[in-house]
Design an enzyme around this catalytic site. Sequence first.
Site, PDB file in Angstrom:
ATOM      1  N   SER A   1       0.790  -1.227   0.000  1.00 29.56           N
ATOM      2  CA  SER A   1       0.000   0.000   0.000  1.00 29.56           C
ATOM      3  C   SER A   1       0.822   1.277   0.000  1.00 29.56           C
ATOM      4  O   SER A   1       0.371   2.293  -0.499  1.00 29.56           O
ATOM      5  CB  SER A   1      -0.952  -0.007   1.194  1.00 29.56           C
ATOM      6  OG  SER A   1      -0.243  -0.185   2.399  1.00 29.56           O
TER       7      SER A   1
ATOM      8  N   HIS B   1      -4.950  -3.377  -2.989  1.00 28.45           N
ATOM      9  CA  HIS B   1      -4.559  -2.401  -4.016  1.00 28.45           C
ATOM     10  C   HIS B   1      -4.354  -3.032  -5.386  1.00 28.45           C
ATOM     11  O   HIS B   1      -3.887  -2.366  -6.312  1.00 28.45           O
ATOM     12  CB  HIS B   1      -3.281  -1.675  -3.584  1.00 28.45           C
ATOM     13  CG  HIS B   1      -3.480  -0.868  -2.350  1.00 28.45           C
ATOM     14  ND1 HIS B   1      -4.009   0.400  -2.372  1.00 28.45           N
ATOM     15  CD2 HIS B   1      -3.283  -1.172  -1.048  1.00 28.45           C
ATOM     16  CE1 HIS B   1      -4.102   0.853  -1.136  1.00 28.45           C
ATOM     17  NE2 HIS B   1      -3.674  -0.086  -0.316  1.00 28.45           N
TER      18      HIS B   1
ATOM     19  N   LYS C   1     -11.447   0.588  -2.289  1.00 32.43           N
ATOM     20  CA  LYS C   1     -10.412   1.235  -3.087  1.00 32.43           C
ATOM     21  C   LYS C   1     -10.876   1.295  -4.547  1.00 32.43           C
ATOM     22  O   LYS C   1     -11.781   2.053  -4.850  1.00 32.43           O
ATOM     23  CB  LYS C   1      -9.077   0.564  -2.834  1.00 32.43           C
ATOM     24  CG  LYS C   1      -8.592   1.090  -1.467  1.00 32.43           C
ATOM     25  CD  LYS C   1      -7.582   0.340  -0.743  1.00 32.43           C
ATOM     26  CE  LYS C   1      -7.415   0.999   0.637  1.00 32.43           C
ATOM     27  NZ  LYS C   1      -6.747   0.140   1.585  1.00 32.43           N
TER      28      LYS C   1
HETATM   29  C1  LIG Z   1      -6.816  -0.047   2.962  1.00 36.21           C
HETATM   30  C2  LIG Z   1      -6.297  -1.374   3.308  1.00 36.21           C
HETATM   31  C3  LIG Z   1      -6.992  -2.215   4.165  1.00 36.21           C
HETATM   32  C4  LIG Z   1      -8.200  -1.754   4.914  1.00 36.21           C
HETATM   33  O1  LIG Z   1      -9.303  -1.657   4.087  1.00 36.21           O
HETATM   34  P1  LIG Z   1     -10.488  -0.648   4.458  1.00 36.21           P
HETATM   35  O2  LIG Z   1     -11.606  -1.128   3.625  1.00 36.21           O
HETATM   36  O3  LIG Z   1     -10.015   0.710   4.106  1.00 36.21           O
HETATM   37  O4  LIG Z   1     -10.744  -0.797   5.923  1.00 36.21           O
HETATM   38  C5  LIG Z   1      -6.511  -3.486   4.358  1.00 36.21           C
HETATM   39  N1  LIG Z   1      -5.383  -3.908   3.751  1.00 36.21           N
HETATM   40  C6  LIG Z   1      -4.669  -3.106   2.951  1.00 36.21           C
HETATM   41  C7  LIG Z   1      -3.436  -3.621   2.312  1.00 36.21           C
HETATM   42  C8  LIG Z   1      -5.101  -1.819   2.706  1.00 36.21           C
HETATM   43  O5  LIG Z   1      -4.372  -1.014   1.935  1.00 36.21           O
END
Ligand SMILES: *Cc1c(COP(=O)(O)O)cnc(C)c1O
Length: 387
Positions: free
Chosen positions: A181, A209, A240
């Site tokens: 991330s 991602h 995302k």
């Molecule tokens: C953003 C993210 C999460 C958390 O997801 P949310 O839906 O924002 O709570 C989990 N793992 C990774 C690698 C992330 O980048």
Amino acid sequence: MSRPFEEELDALKQQSLLRRLREIESQPGTAMTYAGRRLINFSSNDYLGLAGEPFLRDAAKEAIDVYGIGATASRLVCGTLSPHVALEEKLAAFKRAEAALCFSSGYATALGTLGALAGKGDVIILDKLAHASLIDGARLSGAVLRVFPHNQVDKLEDHLQWARKEHADARVIVVTESVFSMDGDRAPLAELVEVKDRYGALLLLDEAHAVGVVGPNGRGLAERLGLSDRVDVQMGTLSKALGVSGGYVCGRRALIDWLINRARSFVYSTAPPPALAAAACAAVEFLESPAGEARRRRLWNNLKVLAAGLPPGLTPDKLQSAIVPVMLGDEAAALKASKMFYDSGFFIPAIRYPTVARGTARLRLTLSAAHYPEEIQAVTEALWELE
Ligand SMILES: *Cc1c(COP(=O)(O)O)cnc(C)c1O
């Protein structure tokens, strides 16, 4: 006597580590309004520009008309509504898995899933750069934790050997991300799968991602490499590239049934609003469509435009995702650079400790399919102004 927190906050400020909220006054998109100014946004995870899409809004509105706003109870009581079921069926098919389960967030997914899969006496081995939600889930599980240096499969193997020797009967779970991330690089998935199979360990792969970005129709890295059926726990988020909110796990039916029974963040939390499930379902449907694939290709074209204009040295040689770290090291330098971009009309946040290690502060620039080539050219020109 000093009041609690003020001193700690002051200390953070001294170290350029104080963080605060910013109120954004505009809807999702590459142009944003903040503090009355228009900025080009290079910070969101809305990689395909879906968060503001009319067809997602419509899907949510229609579901609100039929199902109301709140889910009224947890999933196991009376909170499982038709949109939740439809989304889980859609996700399982999309990820080519037997079954899927949705949670209120990706964070809740990691917490609940790792807690259900491992307990005292088990072993969880994490990549050093694994997301905070995975670290927290691993800690909460009570399992023995080990960390291997980022993407170093031989070091992972040392831990696996150790685990097999010292904890012969333990369940061993390897935890990593397909696209990291804060660094935007990818895991060496083929090697990871080979080594975890050799030691009889399970692999949890967080595709947060990668979904919507990597692989045909944005199915993720596992599918891109033909390894989906060898990844035991396929995790991801709906918040995302899918532009909505929530998290999910895909895998074998028995895994999903176990999570339904044991994942505490699933069992003891009200079901997500059905309208969000309906919107997420529409987003997955879009990814599977030719229009969705065209949108994903547009993101990669944008990444090509960016890569062609980047100054050497500051950024990775080869872009592997929509995340482009601009490494600055010093926390104050990262803040200064972020301010410079802000003054030139771009929004690119400084990422600092504790999100990344001390002394590895950076700008985290993210691209969207919705960016115009002129916007990308403008930001690359500004990047050359950084020394
Ligand atoms: C953003 C993210 C999460 C958390 O997801 P949310 O839906 O924002 O709570 C989990 N793992 C990774 C690698 C992330 O980048």
